[in-house]
Design an enzyme around this catalytic site. Structure first.
Site, PDB file in Angstrom:
ATOM      1  N   ALA A  44      51.413   1.856 -37.058  1.00 44.58           N
ATOM      2  CA  ALA A  44      52.792   1.548 -36.658  1.00 44.58           C
ATOM      3  C   ALA A  44      52.935   0.034 -36.729  1.00 44.58           C
ATOM      4  O   ALA A  44      52.666  -0.675 -35.760  1.00 44.58           O
ATOM      5  CB  ALA A  44      53.054   2.058 -35.251  1.00 44.58           C
TER       6      ALA A  44
ATOM      7  N   GLY B 263      54.971  -5.875 -29.707  1.00 48.43           N
ATOM      8  CA  GLY B 263      54.128  -4.768 -30.178  1.00 48.43           C
ATOM      9  C   GLY B 263      54.841  -3.449 -30.029  1.00 48.43           C
ATOM     10  O   GLY B 263      56.066  -3.402 -29.918  1.00 48.43           O
ATOM     11  N   ASN B 264      54.093  -2.369 -30.034  1.00 55.08           N
ATOM     12  CA  ASN B 264      54.703  -1.049 -29.830  1.00 55.08           C
ATOM     13  C   ASN B 264      53.703  -0.134 -29.146  1.00 55.08           C
ATOM     14  O   ASN B 264      52.569  -0.533 -28.864  1.00 55.08           O
ATOM     15  CB  ASN B 264      55.203  -0.470 -31.160  1.00 55.08           C
ATOM     16  CG  ASN B 264      54.075  -0.307 -32.152  1.00 55.08           C
ATOM     17  OD1 ASN B 264      53.155   0.465 -31.931  1.00 55.08           O
ATOM     18  ND2 ASN B 264      54.127  -1.060 -33.245  1.00 55.08           N
ATOM     19  N   ARG B 265      54.111   1.105 -28.894  1.00 53.82           N
ATOM     20  CA  ARG B 265      53.323   1.999 -28.036  1.00 53.82           C
ATOM     21  C   ARG B 265      52.238   2.775 -28.762  1.00 53.82           C
ATOM     22  O   ARG B 265      51.583   3.639 -28.175  1.00 53.82           O
ATOM     23  CB  ARG B 265      54.264   2.986 -27.336  1.00 53.82           C
ATOM     24  CG  ARG B 265      55.076   2.318 -26.231  1.00 53.82           C
ATOM     25  CD  ARG B 265      56.118   3.271 -25.685  1.00 53.82           C
ATOM     26  NE  ARG B 265      55.552   4.581 -25.423  1.00 53.82           N
ATOM     27  CZ  ARG B 265      56.238   5.714 -25.453  1.00 53.82           C
ATOM     28  NH1 ARG B 265      57.508   5.688 -25.770  1.00 53.82           N
ATOM     29  NH2 ARG B 265      55.642   6.856 -25.196  1.00 53.82           N
ATOM     30  N   SER B 266      52.025   2.520 -30.041  1.00 51.40           N
ATOM     31  CA  SER B 266      51.023   3.296 -30.776  1.00 51.40           C
ATOM     32  C   SER B 266      49.635   3.135 -30.149  1.00 51.40           C
ATOM     33  O   SER B 266      49.208   2.017 -29.847  1.00 51.40           O
ATOM     34  CB  SER B 266      50.979   2.818 -32.232  1.00 51.40           C
ATOM     35  OG  SER B 266      49.842   3.344 -32.858  1.00 51.40           O
TER      36      SER B 266
END
Ligand code: C5P
Length: 421
Positions: A286, A219-222
């Site tokens: 994102a 995943g990512n930090r959004s």
């Protein structure tokens, strides 16, 4: 979590709102509504019924609005007041609206200051019913509600199921939360001029999660904050909004369709399902560019993988590119570009490649911009003309700036609202 700021801002700022309070236990929550509306810049005049005064005192409202509470028709001042309050209001909101008040409103009675103000006003009316669930279920209450909504054109928010007053258990009859009522006040008190009124708008937000196994993901930090701020602002401006979001800890914004998804491919499907009639598409998500090729159906154990573990990834669909012909003819498409280098060149390339009319470029490597913070430093990249560099702003203000430009593009394209195929 509701992260929005309580400082004077459109659509509340400068609006004249009459807050009617009737006699139910939820009246104590209306003090919060009066406070928040005042902090958002509205001029709030509270009108209490006699029964409301049994639950909460006028001093509480005066303390948060700084204005005198009106509660009696029976004075020379009072009898002129209902005309003045009703005439000058941009919105009349009644919270809580009891069963008795709904009955009197449906009948057009004028036996106290609040009902006479209701008859005198031509402003939008919002009611937030609250009562015992047996009273809400009564056929006479149902008929009164239908009359208020369908014949008189009053807007209703709630009630919801949940805990009622002490000893009443739970059921349908709980007043909508104060912050939700405050949001509705913004949408309804806003003037008729905004270009997003009646427009269908689709916004993507948040990260995506691409599973590795049942407990792990890529995943990512959004946080979803930028997309949620856009969805909320579009709704406050009168849009019919669908928010398609990946996993986010943020509370669903009020009044819109919220579709929660996990994976990029689910997001693509949801955008296709909900975007066909959109006049405005904003791609703020994102999206993970890659996903694990073969996610495991059971939890991967260290014993299976050893001291090194290689994950093979494959490309995800580009949602914006794959849906570039979605939406109404002449509709407007807005994308984002989060980069650590060559920001403007890359933003321009995205504009062409993904069919955007506007790209919002922001640096990924500044501490007060981008992921997981509530401010953003953006540059607007247009199809023609020079880029517009904006100062550091809250994400709410960035959302407003983006939608100002999207409104102009929609107006220039002269797509009439609702001209869906
Ligand atoms: O190519 P890049 O990810 O930088 O492009 C960013 C823009 O494209 C954003 O508007 C983002 O929401 C959108 N996008 C998308 N699907 C992807 C990747 C990006 O919709 N798979």
């Amino acid at each position: 979590m509701v992260p929005w700021s309580l400082t004077p801002r459109p659509p509340w700022e400068g609006r004249r709102i009459v807050l009617g309070v009737t006699g139910g236990i939820a009246a104590y929550k209306s003090v919060q509504i009066a406070r928040d509306l005042t902090l958002l810049g509205a001029r709030v005049d509270v009108v209490m019924t006699e029964a409301a005064g049994r639950f909460v005192g006028p001093l509480s409202f005066e303390g948060v609005t700084g204005r005198k509470v009106a509660d009696s028709l029976w004075s020379a001042e009072g009898s002129a007041l209902h005309i003045a309050l009703g005439r000058d209001a941009d919105l009349l909101v009644v919270a809580p609206a009891t069963a008795d008040f709904l009955a009197r409103a449906a009948q057009g009675r004028a036996d106290d200051l609040l009902t006479t103000t209701l008859l005198a006003t031509r402003a939008p009316v919002l009611m937030a019913p609250a009562m015992n669930h047996r009273m809400w279920d009564h056929s006479q209450t149902r008929a009164n509600v239908e009359h208020c909504r369908d014949r008189l054109g009053y807007h209703l928010v709630g009630p919801y199921g949940g805990r009622l007053g002490a000893g009443e258990g739970s059921g349908m009859g709980r007043m909508a939360e104060p912050w939700e009522i405050t949001e509705w006040c913004g949408r309804l008190a806003e003037g008729p001029s905004r270009a997003l009124r009646g427009r269908r708008i689709l916004i993507t937000a948040g990260p995506t999660r691409e599973p590795l196994d049942p407990v792990r993901f890529v995943g990512n930090r959004s946080s979803g904050l930028m997309g949620f701020a856009l969805a909320r602002e579009a709704w406050l401006r009168g849009g019919e909004v669908t928010l398609v979001t990946g996993p986010s800890g943020l509370t669903d914004p009020v009044g819109m369709t919220v579709v929660r998804v996990e994976k990029a491919r689910e997001m693509l499907e949801a955008v296709r399902d909900h975007g066909a009639a959109a006049d405005l598409l904003v791609y703020a998500a994102a999206v993970a560019d890659y996903r694990p090729t073969s996610p495991s159906s059971r939890k991967t154990r260290k014993a299976d993988t050893g001291s090194r573990f290689t994950i093979e990834l494959e490309e995800n669909p580009d949602i914006a590119a794959e849906t570039r012909s979605l939406g109404t003819p002449g509709g407007v498409r807005v994308g984002f570009a989060l980069e650590t280098e060559d920001l403007l060149d890359r933003a321009r390339a995205k504009l062409r490649k993904k069919g955007f009319h506007l790209v919002v470029a922001n640096p990924a490597d500044e501490p007060d911009s981008g992921f997981d913070v509530d401010t953003n430093r953006v540059t607007m990249v247009h199809e023609e003309g020079p880029p517009e560099i904006l100062p550091l702003l809250s994400k709410e203000d960035v959302a407003a700036a983006i939608l100002d430009r999207a409104e102009r593009l929609l107006e220039a394209g002269r797509v009439a609202p609702g001209t869906s195929p």
